[in-house]
Write an enzyme that holds these catalytic residues in place. Structure first.
Site, PDB file in Angstrom:
ATOM      1  CB  ILE A  13      36.144 -42.246  28.147  1.00 23.32           C
ATOM      2  CG1 ILE A  13      37.574 -42.527  27.658  1.00 23.32           C
ATOM      3  CG2 ILE A  13      35.731 -40.832  27.795  1.00 23.32           C
ATOM      4  CD1 ILE A  13      37.799 -42.297  26.200  1.00 23.32           C
ATOM      5  CG  ASP A  42      40.340 -47.075  30.756  1.00 25.99           C
ATOM      6  OD1 ASP A  42      41.331 -47.042  31.520  1.00 25.99           O
ATOM      7  OD2 ASP A  42      39.514 -48.005  30.772  1.00 25.99           O
ATOM      8  CE  LYS A  77      41.106 -49.270  33.663  1.00 29.16           C
ATOM      9  NZ  LYS A  77      39.915 -49.695  32.954  1.00 29.16           N
ATOM     10  CB  CYS A 135      36.676 -47.554  32.810  1.00 25.70           C
ATOM     11  SG  CYS A 135      36.644 -49.064  31.823  1.00 25.70           S
TER      12      CYS A 135
END
Lengths: 227, 192
Positions: free
Chosen positions: A163, A29, A135, A168
């Site tokens: 991050i 992410d 996702k 996550c």
């Protein structure tokens, strides 16, 4: 084959040397919404210098991993433009804190696939042929094809950057560990919206002799990768 | 129905609580030999009594014996210092199941059990707060379930990490749901 990396609470990996052909670098992410100015995390009022801190060390690790031909996996959290995969409670919570998922922001609609804020930051942009996993949640295994992609590629070992550390990255590392992947997290290639939560997340990995794997940093890993 | 006192928002988010939608998921994580003693008999009794109370009020109680990937399948990273054994059972739950991971959903029938009984409101407690309770809450939340962790009956491996274990749930407006206590739940929803 490469030697073990100095890590806590055991030198990684547990089973000896690093085989680059069986190891994937995970970039979780690295999206503008989580570390860019005017993105989702910025809009919630958090200090993005904390989520940006890992960009430079991650760039160096990414370059070394590419050179060795390791599998490179990027993930992105985001929802369909019609928000049909967005749970109502998740939407409500984001609205309560002033950054409603799906609403218009300076970087386009917050956490919506295809928007500017949802995209991976240019500093860590994927190269053609590298895997990108989209996702709807925090975990990268739930409701995605990540596991089949890793199994087909023969990947057994994962190195985590990204991050945020406690959300996550941790959720994905927990999922990977349960599925039998041997995991390493790099302390300086991750970051969270709260420093205490970042540090606690790293510490949790090391409980019970490494309940979710091991913790190291970019310098220790690069020493091995670049040797 | 009222909502209950919890942080960072009153739970559940939409004020639509119905005991027929609620399941208490108690996780019993593996114990390393050096962990023993971090949970008192009083703590165990609290979990058991709370499970009985909510079950009598119409909730479904599921207890999941969680595993550790280091002991399933091939011998993994364990050594004598961290020999792992199954945790003690907490409750007389409606359903006892076994998971193959630290997360109670992983390779277990938990998701089907909750879906087939139409339970979308989930309370979590048990051992350990940082490991199985957290992993299970994260997975339930990603599945769109509305979760609350009961911090008075979720037991930490490392008591010093309790504050951050709670804070990690509360960030970003309740990123994995809400945090409360079993007493607040009983007072609000079980009239006791």
């Amino acid at each position: 084959m490469l030697q073990q990396v100095q890590a806590n609470p055991y030198n990684w990996p547990f089973d000896g040397e690093i085989d680059p052909s069986k190891t994937a670098l995970m970039l979780i992410d690295w999206q503008a919404d989580f570390c860019g100015p005017n993105g989702y995390v910025d809009a919630m009022g958090y200090d993005i210098s904390l989520t940006r801190a890992g960009i430079e060390p991650t760039k160096r690790v990414l370059a070394a991993a590419r050179k060795l031909g390791m599998k490179i996996i990027f993930t992105r959290e985001g929802h369909r433009p019609d928000l049909s995969d967005l749970p109502a409670n998740k939407r409500w919570r984001s609205k309560q804190i002033g950054a409603e998922i799906g609403s218009e922001g300076p970087l386009g609609r917050i956490l919506v696939r295809g928007e500017k804020g949802w995209d991976i930051i240019p500093e860590l942009a994927p190269m053609p042929g590298e895997v990108i996993i989209d996702k709807p949640g925090k975990g990268s295994f739930y409701a995605t094809d990540l596991d089949i992609i890793l199994r087909v590629a023969g990947i057994t070992h994962l190195i985590f950057t990204g991050i945020t550390t406690d959300v996550c990255v941790h959720t994905t590392m927990r999922e990977a560990n349960d599925r039998g992947y041997e995991c390493l997290i790099l302390s300086d290639c991750t970051g969270a919206t709260d420093k205490g939560n970042h540090e606690a997340a790293l510490k949790m990995v090391t409980m019970q002799g490494g309940v979710f794997g091991a913790v190291s940093d970019s310098e220790s890993l690069l020493k091995v990768l670049e040797n | 129905m009222p909502t209950m006192q919890s942080t960072p928002y009153r739970w559940p988010w939409n004020g639509l609580f119905d005991m027929r939608d609620f399941a208490l998921v108690v996780t019993s994580a593996m114990v390393a030999n050096q962990d023993s003693g971090r949970i008192t008999q009083n703590g165990r009794n609290q979990v058991r009594d709370f499970a009985n109370t909510v079950r009598q009020a119409g909730a479904l109680v599921v207890e999941v014996a969680c595993s550790d990937p280091r002991i399933t399948g091939v011998p993994w990273r364990t050594n004598d210092k961290f020999a792992l054994s199954a945790g003690e059972r907490f409750t007389d739950a409606d359903i006892h199941i076994q998971s193959c991971g630290i997360d109670a959903f992983y390779s277990s029938p938990l998701e089907d059990v909750l879906n087939r009984s139409h339970r979308r409101l989930i309370g979590l407690c048990g051992t350990w707060f940082e490991t199985s309770v957290h992993s299970t809450m994260r997975e339930a939340n990603d599945r769109g379930m509305e979760c609350v962790a009961f911090h008075d009956i979720s037991f930490c491996l490392n008591p010093q990490s309790k504050k951050n274990t709670i804070s990690q749930i509360e960030m970003s407006g309740g990123i994995f749901g809400a945090v409360s206590t079993s007493t607040d739940f009983s007072k609000t929803f079980c009239n006791c």
